[in-house]
Design a protein around this motif. Structure first.
Motif, mmCIF file in Angstrom:
data_model
loop_
_atom_site.group_PDB
_atom_site.id
_atom_site.type_symbol
_atom_site.label_atom_id
_atom_site.label_comp_id
_atom_site.label_asym_id
_atom_site.label_seq_id
_atom_site.Cartn_x
_atom_site.Cartn_y
_atom_site.Cartn_z
ATOM 1 N N HIS A 137 -11.128 7.522 0.509
ATOM 2 C CA HIS A 137 -9.847 7.545 -0.704
ATOM 3 C C HIS A 137 -10.329 9.320 -0.222
ATOM 4 O O HIS A 137 -8.470 9.610 -0.017
ATOM 5 C CB HIS A 137 -9.735 6.915 -1.594
ATOM 6 N N LYS A 154 -0.746 4.473 9.093
ATOM 7 C CA LYS A 154 -0.028 3.074 9.018
ATOM 8 C C LYS A 154 -1.837 2.953 8.251
ATOM 9 O O LYS A 154 -2.809 2.798 8.617
ATOM 10 C CB LYS A 154 -0.415 2.470 10.337
ATOM 11 N N CYS A 155 -1.931 2.260 7.165
ATOM 12 C CA CYS A 155 -3.036 1.755 6.270
ATOM 13 C C CYS A 155 -3.449 0.510 6.568
ATOM 14 O O CYS A 155 -2.405 -0.813 5.931
ATOM 15 C CB CYS A 155 -1.825 2.064 4.872
ATOM 16 N N THR A 160 -6.040 -3.061 1.725
ATOM 17 C CA THR A 160 -4.825 -1.447 1.862
ATOM 18 C C THR A 160 -4.030 -1.287 0.834
ATOM 19 O O THR A 160 -3.608 -0.437 0.661
ATOM 20 C CB THR A 160 -4.059 -2.531 2.897
ATOM 21 N N TYR A 161 -3.872 -2.426 -0.371
ATOM 22 C CA TYR A 161 -2.580 -1.852 -0.978
ATOM 23 C C TYR A 161 -3.768 -0.701 -2.514
ATOM 24 O O TYR A 161 -3.021 -0.562 -2.569
ATOM 25 C CB TYR A 161 -2.611 -2.953 -2.725
ATOM 26 N N ARG A 163 -5.254 1.205 -1.407
ATOM 27 C CA ARG A 163 -5.609 2.882 -0.282
ATOM 28 C C ARG A 163 -3.917 3.462 -0.178
ATOM 29 O O ARG A 163 -4.248 4.578 -0.772
ATOM 30 C CB ARG A 163 -5.709 2.279 1.180
ATOM 31 N N ILE A 164 -3.246 2.220 0.028
ATOM 32 C CA ILE A 164 -1.477 2.817 0.089
ATOM 33 C C ILE A 164 -1.261 3.157 -1.919
ATOM 34 O O ILE A 164 -0.493 4.105 -2.213
ATOM 35 C CB ILE A 164 -0.735 1.452 0.321
ATOM 36 N N ALA A 168 0.079 6.884 -2.072
ATOM 37 C CA ALA A 168 1.529 6.963 -2.631
ATOM 38 C C ALA A 168 1.703 8.155 -4.007
ATOM 39 O O ALA A 168 2.576 8.790 -3.882
ATOM 40 C CB ALA A 168 2.334 5.622 -2.991
ATOM 41 N N LEU A 175 4.340 5.280 4.061
ATOM 42 C CA LEU A 175 2.964 4.468 4.265
ATOM 43 C C LEU A 175 3.349 2.963 4.457
ATOM 44 O O LEU A 175 4.443 2.506 4.298
ATOM 45 C CB LEU A 175 2.274 4.312 2.829
ATOM 46 N N SER A 177 2.034 -0.526 6.299
ATOM 47 C CA SER A 177 1.510 -1.855 5.718
ATOM 48 C C SER A 177 1.120 -2.418 7.781
ATOM 49 O O SER A 177 1.947 -2.213 8.404
ATOM 50 C CB SER A 177 2.457 -2.999 5.472
ATOM 51 N N ASP A 187 1.284 -4.418 0.029
ATOM 52 C CA ASP A 187 1.297 -3.160 0.375
ATOM 53 C C ASP A 187 2.173 -2.534 0.053
ATOM 54 O O ASP A 187 2.341 -1.426 -0.562
ATOM 55 C CB ASP A 187 1.131 -3.195 1.918
ATOM 56 N N ALA A 192 4.082 1.030 -0.215
ATOM 57 C CA ALA A 192 4.003 0.773 1.450
ATOM 58 C C ALA A 192 5.691 0.197 1.356
ATOM 59 O O ALA A 192 6.272 0.293 0.816
ATOM 60 C CB ALA A 192 3.730 -0.383 2.426
#
Length: 288
Positions: A137, A154-155, A160-161, A163-164, A168, A175, A177, A187, A192
């Protein structure tokens, strides 16, 4: 994410390519990504790649077109991008490259090189399942925040959530999804602002994304729930490209589900699943 339809003898099928782009636009897509992984780009010659990009841009009728350059050797970006004919490069609005290194300084250099060579904004695709590269990260945040040409990520590194949410909080990048839209609600909650998918349930994912962006998370989850089984079937590793092509074929969007080796073909035992998930009813947004 636009696939590359082929004729029964394996040539690029331009009419079907036009139809699938027009279909995606009618289903609510605001832009398209050419030559992504679902497009089987490594099976296409440089001339075919150029022809695919031009055809997509024409069919998109003014919508933004992002050109993916997915070679995992970041030093080859200039070679691969220059292999596109000038008439193809000029219609692109941005380029997308994969994360090719876990080192933040090297990743920052790769992003800068892509921006300098192309003269375009850069999307970064963080998809370890494709690239085999896992970046922390902190190192991803460092590389993106230090790269003014990187306007979007593009995550697709799970979760994923998580990382996003971190991106953010610490970067200005848009960002995106992915994963077929299956996780779009979480996301969007995390930060996202859009989704880029290769699954064939385009209208449902567009509707769910808009509901989630409006804060209607329960409604968005309900919409995704109606297509979750189909997304799951279409996006698992293996013959997923051929399965999606079969579903577009069933809907009348493209003429065949032909793929090029080494892409795995659609097998007969998948047909019973395909008949359940995509029974042949044209999707909303498609005029036949």
């Amino acid at each position: 994410m636009v696939p590359t339809p082929f004729t029964r003898d394996g040539a690029v099928d331009r009419p079907s390519l036009c139809r699938v782009v027009q279909h995606l636009r009618r289903c609510g897509c605001d832009g398209v990504i050419a030559l992504g992984a679902i497009a089987e780009p490594f099976t296409l010659s440089p001339r075919e790649r150029s022809d695919v990009v031009r055809t997509i841009a024409t069919a998109a009728d003014g919508a933004p077109v992002v050109g993916a350059v997915l070679g995992l050797d970041s030093d080859r970006f200039a070679v691969d991008f220059d292999a596109l004919e000038p008439s193809a490069r000029v219609v692109l609005d941005a380029v997308m490259i994969p994360v090719t290194t876990p080192d933040p300084n090297s990743l920052r250099s790769a992003i800068a090189r892509a921006g300098d060579v192309s003269g375009l904004p850069v999307f970064l695709q963080d998809l370890p399942r494709f690239s085999g590269v896992h970046v922390s990260h902190a190192d991803l945040i460092e590389a993106v925040s230090a790269s003014p040409s990187c306007i979007a990520v593009k995550c697709e590194a799970p979760p994923t959530y998580e990382r996003i949410g971190l991106l953010a909080a610490h970067t200005e990048a848009a960002l995106i999804s992915g994963f077929g839209g299956l996780g779009v609600v979480d996301d969007v909650i995390a930060g996202a602002s859009s989704v880029a998918i290769g699954s064939t349930v385009t209208r449902a994912v567009v509707d769910a994304t808009r509901l989630a962006l409006a804060g209607r998370y329960d409604d968005a989850s309900t919409v995704i729930g109606t297509v979750a089984a189909r997304i799951h079937f279409e996006t698992q590793p293996g013959a997923n490209v051929a399965i999606r092509k079969r579903h577009w074929e069933r809907a009348g969007v493209i003429d065949t589900h032909v793929v090029r080796a080494p892409t795995l073909p659609f097998r007969s035992e998948f047909e019973k699943h395909s008949a359940v998930h995509a029974p042949g009813v044209p999707q909303q947004g498609l005029s036949l």
